[in-house]
Scaffold this motif. Structure first.
Motif, PDB file in Angstrom:
ATOM      1  N   ALA A 166       3.386   6.366  -9.573  1.00 40.28           N
ATOM      2  CA  ALA A 166       4.503   5.548 -10.041  1.00 40.28           C
ATOM      3  C   ALA A 166       4.835   5.873 -11.486  1.00 40.28           C
ATOM      4  O   ALA A 166       4.143   6.648 -12.154  1.00 40.28           O
ATOM      5  N   ASP A 184       3.367   0.616  -7.572  1.00 37.21           N
ATOM      6  CA  ASP A 184       3.790   1.109  -6.262  1.00 37.21           C
ATOM      7  C   ASP A 184       4.820   2.198  -6.433  1.00 37.21           C
ATOM      8  O   ASP A 184       5.711   2.120  -7.279  1.00 37.21           O
ATOM      9  N   GLY A 185       4.668   3.253  -5.613  1.00 37.76           N
ATOM     10  CA  GLY A 185       5.618   4.347  -5.603  1.00 37.76           C
ATOM     11  C   GLY A 185       6.520   4.244  -4.399  1.00 37.76           C
ATOM     12  O   GLY A 185       6.682   3.169  -3.813  1.00 37.76           O
ATOM     13  N   ASP A 186       7.100   5.385  -3.982  1.00 38.54           N
ATOM     14  CA  ASP A 186       8.002   5.370  -2.837  1.00 38.54           C
ATOM     15  C   ASP A 186       7.270   5.002  -1.548  1.00 38.54           C
ATOM     16  O   ASP A 186       7.797   4.261  -0.715  1.00 38.54           O
ATOM     17  N   THR A 187       6.044   5.532  -1.368  1.00 42.24           N
ATOM     18  CA  THR A 187       5.296   5.262  -0.135  1.00 42.24           C
ATOM     19  C   THR A 187       3.889   4.741  -0.392  1.00 42.24           C
ATOM     20  O   THR A 187       3.260   4.197   0.508  1.00 42.24           O
ATOM     21  N   ASP A 188       3.389   4.917  -1.617  1.00 39.69           N
ATOM     22  CA  ASP A 188       2.004   4.570  -1.913  1.00 39.69           C
ATOM     23  C   ASP A 188       1.942   3.423  -2.919  1.00 39.69           C
ATOM     24  O   ASP A 188       2.907   3.132  -3.621  1.00 39.69           O
ATOM     25  N   GLU A 189       0.782   2.803  -2.989  1.00 33.70           N
ATOM     26  CA  GLU A 189       0.574   1.749  -3.978  1.00 33.70           C
ATOM     27  C   GLU A 189      -0.888   1.710  -4.384  1.00 33.70           C
ATOM     28  O   GLU A 189      -1.763   2.233  -3.688  1.00 33.70           O
TER      29      GLU A 189
END
Length: 265
Positions: A166, A184-189
């Motif tokens: 992120a 949190d990123g686009d798909t991961d956290e």
């Protein structure tokens, strides 16, 4: 990189002694200036009767720094109370190759700052202090939220983990209570939870939330200068984050402040 100045030292041109002359360990000076360098590249260096002081704010007015070193942090300290304008990168160049023992700094008759350690000597041109942005009053920042004391490595781990997915990091204190970090990123956290029992200290207003989100670009620069040992954090609800720690075995203090850049909906 600033090159070594091999011309003779000209302190004999003063009527008495140089108006500024300090002796301290290279590590103390490096750690102190690196704390400020995480926010700015130029600053005003105040040399008063109570010791060395620097306050600075970054060009985007998002991050600020303040450091103080008492005279007790120095092996020798003398100053006529003046303020110097310094380019931190040029001093860092000199310190990067200086031996780790005592280092002497003084103002020469040409108005340059000299650094000497074990035969190695640099002469560094100074900046006009008035050309550098007026330092901030950190007391003006609102920091009345939760107070957390933990190891600097804990804060650094959260920042490094968030940086893998992120561009921001949320820090806060939960009702449990616990210190939490999340991103949190686009798909991961990711998340990190440190319960009160694993913290060195925790104070939290009983009815007020303490949760703010910060840009990682500023936190990543700051975390590189945090000590592994105790760091004191102050954070509220969408309020600036303060990180404070001791310098020079308690004879100095550093305060770093980052404003939230991402507001929660």
């Amino acid at each position: 990189m600033t090159t070594t100045d091999t011309r003779p030292t000209r302190t004999e041109q003063y009527d008495d002694e140089p108006p500024v002359e300090l002796v301290c360990s290279a590590d103390t000076l490096s750690t102190t200036l690196e704390a400020v360098g995480s926010v700015v590249s130029e600053c005003r260096l105040r040399l008063g009767p109570d010791g060395l002081g620097i306050s600075a704010i970054g060009p985007a007015t998002v991050a600020a720094a303040s450091v103080e070193l008492e005279p007790a942090a120095f092996d020798s300290y003398r100053s006529d109370g003046r303020t110097l304008g310094i380019d931190l990168s040029r001093i860092d160049d000199a310190l990067s190759v200086a031996p780790r023992g005592p280092i002497r700094l003084w103002l020469d008759p040409d108005g340059r700052l000299r650094l000497a350690a074990e035969g190695l000597e640099y002469a560094i041109g100074l900046l006009d202090p008035d050309s550098i942005r007026e330092p901030p009053d950190l007391e003006a920042f609102s920091m009345d939220g939760a107070a957390v004391q933990t190891e600097g490595e804990t804060v650094g781990s959260a920042i490094r983990a968030a940086g893998t997915l992120a561009d921001h990091l949320t820090l806060g204190v939960t009702d449990d209570p616990a210190f939490v970090a999340a991103a949190d990123g686009d798909t991961d956290e990711m998340s990190l939870t440190v319960p009160e029992s694993d913290l060195e200290g925790l104070e939290r207003p009983p009815t007020e939330p303490s949760r703010s989100t910060f840009s990682l670009s500023y936190l990543e620069a700051i975390h590189r200068v945090l000590p592994d040992e105790a760091v004191r954090l102050r954070l509220g609800d969408d309020e600036p984050l303060e990180l404070a720690f001791d310098l020079a075995d308690g004879a100095g203090r550093a305060r770093l402040v980052v404003c939230p850049r991402i507001r929660r909906g």
